[in-house]
Each structure stands twice: as structure tokens, then as C-alpha cells.
Write an enzyme that holds these catalytic residues in place. Structure first.
Site, PDB file in Angstrom:
ATOM      1  N   ALA A  85       0.959  -1.380   0.079  1.00 45.60           N
ATOM      2  CA  ALA A  85       0.055   0.003  -0.053  1.00 45.60           C
ATOM      3  C   ALA A  85       0.860   1.164  -0.037  1.00 45.60           C
ATOM      4  O   ALA A  85       0.575   1.995  -0.655  1.00 45.60           O
ATOM      5  CB  ALA A  85      -0.864  -0.151   1.333  1.00 45.60           C
ATOM      6  N   GLN A 118       3.997   1.619  -1.343  1.00 50.95           N
ATOM      7  CA  GLN A 118       4.610   1.562  -2.605  1.00 50.95           C
ATOM      8  C   GLN A 118       3.548   1.999  -3.573  1.00 50.95           C
ATOM      9  O   GLN A 118       3.873   2.905  -4.375  1.00 50.95           O
ATOM     10  CB  GLN A 118       4.958   0.209  -3.070  1.00 50.95           C
ATOM     11  CG  GLN A 118       6.237  -0.319  -2.246  1.00 50.95           C
ATOM     12  CD  GLN A 118       6.491  -1.835  -2.649  1.00 50.95           C
ATOM     13  OE1 GLN A 118       5.599  -2.609  -3.057  1.00 50.95           O
ATOM     14  NE2 GLN A 118       7.533  -2.005  -2.357  1.00 50.95           N
ATOM     15  N   PHE A 149      -0.187  20.294  -8.740  1.00 52.92           N
ATOM     16  CA  PHE A 149       0.035  19.662  -7.592  1.00 52.92           C
ATOM     17  C   PHE A 149       1.602  20.018  -6.936  1.00 52.92           C
ATOM     18  O   PHE A 149       2.001  20.137  -5.923  1.00 52.92           O
ATOM     19  CB  PHE A 149      -0.069  18.152  -7.745  1.00 52.92           C
ATOM     20  CG  PHE A 149       0.618  17.305  -6.573  1.00 52.92           C
ATOM     21  CD1 PHE A 149      -0.300  17.246  -5.543  1.00 52.92           C
ATOM     22  CD2 PHE A 149       1.710  16.446  -6.580  1.00 52.92           C
ATOM     23  CE1 PHE A 149       0.002  16.242  -4.267  1.00 52.92           C
ATOM     24  CE2 PHE A 149       1.917  15.839  -5.696  1.00 52.92           C
ATOM     25  CZ  PHE A 149       1.258  15.600  -4.554  1.00 52.92           C
ATOM     26  N   TRP A 171       7.730  28.152  12.860  1.00 45.59           N
ATOM     27  CA  TRP A 171       8.250  29.102  13.479  1.00 45.59           C
ATOM     28  C   TRP A 171       7.151  30.269  14.002  1.00 45.59           C
ATOM     29  O   TRP A 171       7.398  30.811  14.881  1.00 45.59           O
ATOM     30  CB  TRP A 171       9.116  29.944  12.235  1.00 45.59           C
ATOM     31  CG  TRP A 171       9.711  31.192  12.719  1.00 45.59           C
ATOM     32  CD1 TRP A 171      10.639  31.337  13.853  1.00 45.59           C
ATOM     33  CD2 TRP A 171       9.776  32.423  12.183  1.00 45.59           C
ATOM     34  NE1 TRP A 171      10.823  32.467  14.008  1.00 45.59           N
ATOM     35  CE2 TRP A 171      10.632  33.067  12.776  1.00 45.59           C
ATOM     36  CE3 TRP A 171       9.387  32.967  10.657  1.00 45.59           C
ATOM     37  CZ2 TRP A 171      10.837  34.535  12.364  1.00 45.59           C
ATOM     38  CZ3 TRP A 171       9.649  34.222  10.370  1.00 45.59           C
ATOM     39  CH2 TRP A 171      10.261  34.833  11.188  1.00 45.59           C
ATOM     40  N   GLU A 182      -6.036  18.184  -4.106  1.00 39.30           N
ATOM     41  CA  GLU A 182      -5.692  18.047  -5.320  1.00 39.30           C
ATOM     42  C   GLU A 182      -5.523  16.722  -5.945  1.00 39.30           C
ATOM     43  O   GLU A 182      -5.727  16.608  -7.256  1.00 39.30           O
ATOM     44  CB  GLU A 182      -4.243  18.923  -5.360  1.00 39.30           C
ATOM     45  CG  GLU A 182      -3.672  19.220  -6.714  1.00 39.30           C
ATOM     46  CD  GLU A 182      -4.462  20.092  -7.548  1.00 39.30           C
ATOM     47  OE1 GLU A 182      -4.921  19.836  -8.688  1.00 39.30           O
ATOM     48  OE2 GLU A 182      -4.891  21.208  -7.182  1.00 39.30           O
ATOM     49  N   GLU A 238     -14.086  13.236 -26.001  1.00 37.34           N
ATOM     50  CA  GLU A 238     -15.230  13.912 -26.306  1.00 37.34           C
ATOM     51  C   GLU A 238     -16.005  14.627 -25.316  1.00 37.34           C
ATOM     52  O   GLU A 238     -16.100  13.992 -24.161  1.00 37.34           O
ATOM     53  CB  GLU A 238     -16.301  13.020 -27.225  1.00 37.34           C
ATOM     54  CG  GLU A 238     -16.877  11.834 -26.330  1.00 37.34           C
ATOM     55  CD  GLU A 238     -16.120  10.674 -26.129  1.00 37.34           C
ATOM     56  OE1 GLU A 238     -16.432  10.139 -25.213  1.00 37.34           O
ATOM     57  OE2 GLU A 238     -15.167  10.485 -26.709  1.00 37.34           O
ATOM     58  N   HIS A 295     -18.855  15.694 -22.829  1.00 38.96           N
ATOM     59  CA  HIS A 295     -20.182  15.233 -22.053  1.00 38.96           C
ATOM     60  C   HIS A 295     -20.090  16.197 -21.090  1.00 38.96           C
ATOM     61  O   HIS A 295     -19.518  16.532 -20.189  1.00 38.96           O
ATOM     62  CB  HIS A 295     -19.812  13.922 -21.759  1.00 38.96           C
ATOM     63  CG  HIS A 295     -21.046  13.167 -21.442  1.00 38.96           C
ATOM     64  ND1 HIS A 295     -21.724  13.566 -19.996  1.00 38.96           N
ATOM     65  CD2 HIS A 295     -22.067  12.341 -22.234  1.00 38.96           C
ATOM     66  CE1 HIS A 295     -22.870  12.718 -20.326  1.00 38.96           C
ATOM     67  NE2 HIS A 295     -23.037  12.114 -21.255  1.00 38.96           N
ATOM     68  N   LYS A 345     -15.372  17.406 -13.362  1.00 40.69           N
ATOM     69  CA  LYS A 345     -14.199  18.330 -13.419  1.00 40.69           C
ATOM     70  C   LYS A 345     -14.333  19.399 -12.878  1.00 40.69           C
ATOM     71  O   LYS A 345     -13.409  19.971 -12.073  1.00 40.69           O
ATOM     72  CB  LYS A 345     -13.633  18.279 -14.700  1.00 40.69           C
ATOM     73  CG  LYS A 345     -13.050  17.057 -15.472  1.00 40.69           C
ATOM     74  CD  LYS A 345     -12.349  17.545 -16.795  1.00 40.69           C
ATOM     75  CE  LYS A 345     -11.424  16.187 -17.228  1.00 40.69           C
ATOM     76  NZ  LYS A 345     -10.615  16.957 -18.670  1.00 40.69           N
ATOM     77  N   TRP A 369      -4.582  30.401   7.843  1.00 42.29           N
ATOM     78  CA  TRP A 369      -3.450  31.263   7.969  1.00 42.29           C
ATOM     79  C   TRP A 369      -3.789  32.726   8.236  1.00 42.29           C
ATOM     80  O   TRP A 369      -2.921  33.365   9.006  1.00 42.29           O
ATOM     81  CB  TRP A 369      -2.540  31.190   6.541  1.00 42.29           C
ATOM     82  CG  TRP A 369      -1.833  29.807   6.392  1.00 42.29           C
ATOM     83  CD1 TRP A 369      -2.260  28.497   6.551  1.00 42.29           C
ATOM     84  CD2 TRP A 369      -0.359  29.633   6.726  1.00 42.29           C
ATOM     85  NE1 TRP A 369      -1.352  27.824   6.308  1.00 42.29           N
ATOM     86  CE2 TRP A 369      -0.091  28.288   6.621  1.00 42.29           C
ATOM     87  CE3 TRP A 369       0.616  30.481   7.129  1.00 42.29           C
ATOM     88  CZ2 TRP A 369       1.167  27.817   6.801  1.00 42.29           C
ATOM     89  CZ3 TRP A 369       1.942  29.877   7.085  1.00 42.29           C
ATOM     90  CH2 TRP A 369       2.080  28.457   6.974  1.00 42.29           C
TER      91      TRP A 369
END
Length: 119
Positions: A15, A17, A33, A49, A71, A87, A89, A96, A114
Site C-alpha cells: 500500500a 508503494q 500539485f 516558526w 488536489e 469527447e 459530455h 471536472k 493562515w
């Protein structure tokens, strides 16, 4: 369901690997990334720090790690969508776009964490 036959320590090593292969593939093929990995490289020392206690340091580092996780998942979705066909769709585009939105909100979370930790 696939069964590899690996159990115990061998399964854990395998796992690890596969996880390393996934990290390397994302770093090689995904510009976003790579950029976020370098943000992490800078953010960890800064958080150690600038954070005043363990909770602040954990939140600052954890937010960037979560961004990397999101990501990776977004890249995985994109790879699967692209694998099924190039194609156009509407469901592919939606998948996406949703992955991209998840990355956007993860980036927003990094900024919020932050901001509050440093203000």
C-alpha cells in the site's frame, strides 16, 4: 472484488508503494500539485516558526496537507474522466468542475486558517 493475497506487513508495504507511485505520478504530471508541494515545503517551516502553540502549527500545516489531498483526488477524477473519452459530455464537465471547486475551497480554507493564525 480484487484480492491481492497480501496480508499483514506485506499489505502495508505494498500500500505504501502504491501511495508513493501515486504521489510521484501527480508530481510528474500535475503542475498544480507540484506548485502546492512547494507551498508545503515553505509552509511547514513557516508554521513551525510562526505558530504559537501545537494547535496553531497543526492547523496551519494541516490546511496545506488537506489542499494536497484535495488536489490528488481532483487529479484522480480528471484522469478517470479523460480515460473514458475525450469527447465533450456534460457529466464529464460537471465532474471536472466539481473537482476544481473542491480545490478552490481547499485553497480558500488555507487562506482563512493562515489569516486567523497570523492576525
Amino acid at each position: 472484488m480484487a484480492y491481492s493475497g497480501n496480508t499483514g506487513l506485506k499489505r502495508i508495504i505494498k500500500a505504501g508503494q502504491y501511495s508513493w507511485q501515486g504521489f510521484r505520478a501527480a508530481y510528474k504530471h500535475e503542475e498544480a500539485f507540484r506548485q502546492e508541494v512547494w507551498v508545503l515545503v515553505v509552509a511547514v517551516p513557516l508554521a513551525l516558526w510562526l505558530g504559537e502553540n501545537a494547535v496553531e502549527k497543526t492547523l496551519m500545516i494541516g490546511s496545506v496537507l488537506l489542499l494536497l489531498i484535495v488536489e490528488l483526488l481532483n487529479s484522480a477524477v480528471e484522469a478517470v474522466v479523460d480515460r473514458t473519452g475525450m469527447e465533450p459530455h456534460k457529466l464529464s464537465g460537471r465532474a471536472k468542475d466539481m473537482g476544481s471547486a473542491a480545490v478552490f475551497f481547499a485553497i480558500l480554507m488555507v487562506g482563512v486558517v493562515w489569516f486567523f493564525m497570523l492576525s
